[in-house]
Design an enzyme around this catalytic site. Structure first.
Site, PDB file in Angstrom:
ATOM      1  N   LYS A 298      34.005  15.886 -63.285  1.00 44.50           N
ATOM      2  CA  LYS A 298      32.720  15.326 -63.728  1.00 44.50           C
ATOM      3  C   LYS A 298      31.539  15.926 -62.960  1.00 44.50           C
ATOM      4  CE  LYS A 298      34.132  12.537 -67.027  1.00 44.50           C
ATOM      5  NZ  LYS A 298      33.906  12.920 -68.444  1.00 44.50           N
TER       6      LYS A 298
ATOM      7  N   TYR B 122      39.352  13.733 -61.439  1.00 47.71           N
ATOM      8  CA  TYR B 122      38.317  13.213 -62.344  1.00 47.71           C
ATOM      9  C   TYR B 122      36.927  13.466 -61.762  1.00 47.71           C
ATOM     10  CZ  TYR B 122      35.783   9.844 -65.267  1.00 47.71           C
ATOM     11  OH  TYR B 122      34.896   9.245 -66.132  1.00 47.71           O
TER      12      TYR B 122
ATOM     13  N   GLY C 221      37.018  12.684 -72.401  1.00 41.80           N
ATOM     14  CA  GLY C 221      37.419  12.709 -70.998  1.00 41.80           C
ATOM     15  C   GLY C 221      38.566  11.743 -70.792  1.00 41.80           C
TER      16      GLY C 221
ATOM     17  N   GLY D  61      35.430  10.804 -80.600  1.00 41.17           N
ATOM     18  CA  GLY D  61      34.512   9.868 -81.249  1.00 41.17           C
ATOM     19  C   GLY D  61      35.183   8.772 -82.061  1.00 41.17           C
ATOM     20  N   ALA D  62      36.514   8.725 -82.031  1.00 43.74           N
ATOM     21  CA  ALA D  62      37.194   7.739 -82.878  1.00 43.74           C
ATOM     22  C   ALA D  62      37.357   6.382 -82.204  1.00 43.74           C
ATOM     23  CB  ALA D  62      38.564   8.279 -83.314  1.00 43.74           C
TER      24      ALA D  62
ATOM     25  N   ASP E 116      38.987  13.798 -82.574  1.00 43.22           N
ATOM     26  CA  ASP E 116      39.806  12.986 -81.662  1.00 43.22           C
ATOM     27  C   ASP E 116      41.250  13.469 -81.793  1.00 43.22           C
ATOM     28  OD1 ASP E 116      38.977   9.958 -80.352  1.00 43.22           O
ATOM     29  OD2 ASP E 116      41.109  10.451 -80.407  1.00 43.22           O
TER      30      ASP E 116
ATOM     31  N   GLY F 104      32.774   7.076 -77.371  1.00 34.74           N
ATOM     32  CA  GLY F 104      32.464   8.033 -78.434  1.00 34.74           C
ATOM     33  C   GLY F 104      32.246   7.351 -79.772  1.00 34.74           C
TER      34      GLY F 104
ATOM     35  N   SER G 182      29.881  11.193 -65.460  1.00 34.70           N
ATOM     36  CA  SER G 182      30.262   9.877 -64.914  1.00 34.70           C
ATOM     37  C   SER G 182      29.510   9.684 -63.610  1.00 34.70           C
ATOM     38  CB  SER G 182      31.775   9.859 -64.643  1.00 34.70           C
ATOM     39  OG  SER G 182      32.127   8.733 -63.849  1.00 34.70           O
TER      40      SER G 182
END
Ligand code: NAD
Length: 252
Positions: free
Chosen positions: A148, A144, A80, A10-11, A33, A15, A131
Site C-alpha cells: 500500500k 500489505y 486488494g 467492484g462486485a 472481479d 468496490g 490504505s
C-alpha cells in the site's frame, strides 16, 4: 451519461459501494472481479467482467472490451487483499508475493492498460485504493503495508507522468471499513494476540479521532468527488477517509 468508470474488485465490498455511487452519479459502470457469484449479483445494467487484477492476460482482455465500447473516463484501481497477519519472521514468501501481487501489480496493470485509453481522450481520472497502512505502517501486516506504500509511490509518479495528458491520479486511504473483510482481520488478530474480537475492534476504533470504523459509502463518496470536475485540479494527492488516524498502533 457522466462518463464511463471501471472499478476493479467492484462486485462486492468497497468496490461495489464505489460502483453504486458512480451509478447514482450517472456513469456507465464497469466492474471486474474474480468472484463469479458476486459478479452475477451486480445490477443488470452494469458491465460485469471476470478478471484477476494480477493476471495481465485477463486484464488485457478486460481493457480490450472497454476499448471496443469506446473508452474510459475513470479508473478505480481498487482490488486488494489483506494478506497474512503474522510476525515478519513467520511470513511465507509465497504469501508475501500473493499479497503484493494483488495490491500492487493489480494497480500497475490497471493503470498500464487504462492509460492509452485516457491519453487518446486527453483526459481521465485514476483513483487508486491504498490504505492508512500505506501512510503509517501496520505491525504484523508487512506485505500489505509495503504494497500500500508502493501504491502511493505509483500514484505520485503517475500523477507527474500523466498530468501533461490531462489525466489526474489520486489515492484514497481507507481506515478500517465495517464489513466482512475487517471481520476476518479482527478474528485473526484476536486469535494471534489472545484477545476477543471486541477488544481488537475497540483498539482499532480508539486509534481514530472519530472513534469508529468507516463505511464503504464514505470511501465511495470520495471516489466520485475525485472523479468529478469539482476536483479538476486535484492530482497527486493521498486522501485518507479514516476518521483521522491519531494512533496507528494502539497497543492492544
Ligand atoms: P474485500 O475483501 O471485501 O474484497 C472485495 C472484492 O475483491 C471481492 O469481490 C473479491 O472477489 C475481489 N478480489 C479479490 N482478489 C481479487 C483479484 N485478484 N482480482 C480482482 N478482484 C479481486 O475488500 P474490500 O474491503 O472491499 O477492500 C477494497 C480495497 O480497499 C482493497 O484495496 C483494500 O486493501 C482496501 N482497504 C480496505 C480496508 C477495509 O477495512 N476493508 C481498509 C483499508 C483499505
Amino acid at each position: 451519461m457522466t462518463g464511463r468508470v471501471l472499478v476493479t474488485a467492484g462486485a462486492s465490498g468497497v468496490g461495489r459501494a464505489m460502483a453504486e455511487a458512480f451509478d447514482r452519479a450517472g456513469y456507465d459502470v464497469w466492474v471486474s472481479d474474480i468472484d463469479p457469484a458476486a459478479l452475477a449479483a451486480v445490477p443488470g445494467h452494469w458491465h460485469a467482467h471476470h478478471a484477476d487484477v494480477s493476471d495481465e492476460t485477463q486484464m488485457r482482455a478486460l481493457f480490450d472490451a472497454i476499448r471496443a465500447a469506446d473508452g474510459l473516463d475513470v479508473l478505480c484501481a481498487n482490488a486488494g487483499i489483506a494478506g497474512p497477519t503474522d510476525a515478519i519472521e513467520d511470513i511465507d514468501l509465497n504469501a508475501w508475493r500473493t499479497c503484493v501481487s494483488v495490491n500492487l501489480d493489480g494497480a500497475f496493470l490497471a493503470a498500464k492498460h487504462a492509460t492509452p485509453l485516457m491519453k487518446v481522450a486527453g483526459s481521465g481520472s485514476f483513483i487508486l485504493t491504498s490504505s492508512t497502512a500505506g501512510q503509517h505502517g501496520y505491525p504484523f501486516r508487512a506485505p500489505y503495508a509495503a504494497a500500500k506504500w508502493a501504491v502511493i509511490g505509483l500514484m505520485k509518479t503517475l500523477a507527474m507522468e500523466l498530468g501533461p495528458h490531462g489525466i489526474r491520479v489520486n489515492a484514497i486511504c481507507p481506515g478500517a471499513v465495517e464489513g466482512p473483510r475487517m471481520e476476518g482481520v479482527l478474528t485473526r488478530e484476536a486469535a494471534a494476540k489472545g484477545m476477543t474480537r471486541d477488544q481488537v475492534y475497540r483498539g482499532y476504533a480508539s486509534g481514530t479521532a472519530m472513534g469508529r470504523f468507516v463505511e464503504a459509502h464514505d470511501i465511495a463518496n470520495m471516489a466520485v468527488f475525485l472523479a468529478s470536475d469539482a476536483a479538476r485540479l486535484v492530482s497527486g494527492q493521498v486522501i485518507a477517509v479514516d476518521g483521522f488516524t491519531v494512533n496507528p498502533d494502539p497497543k492492544l
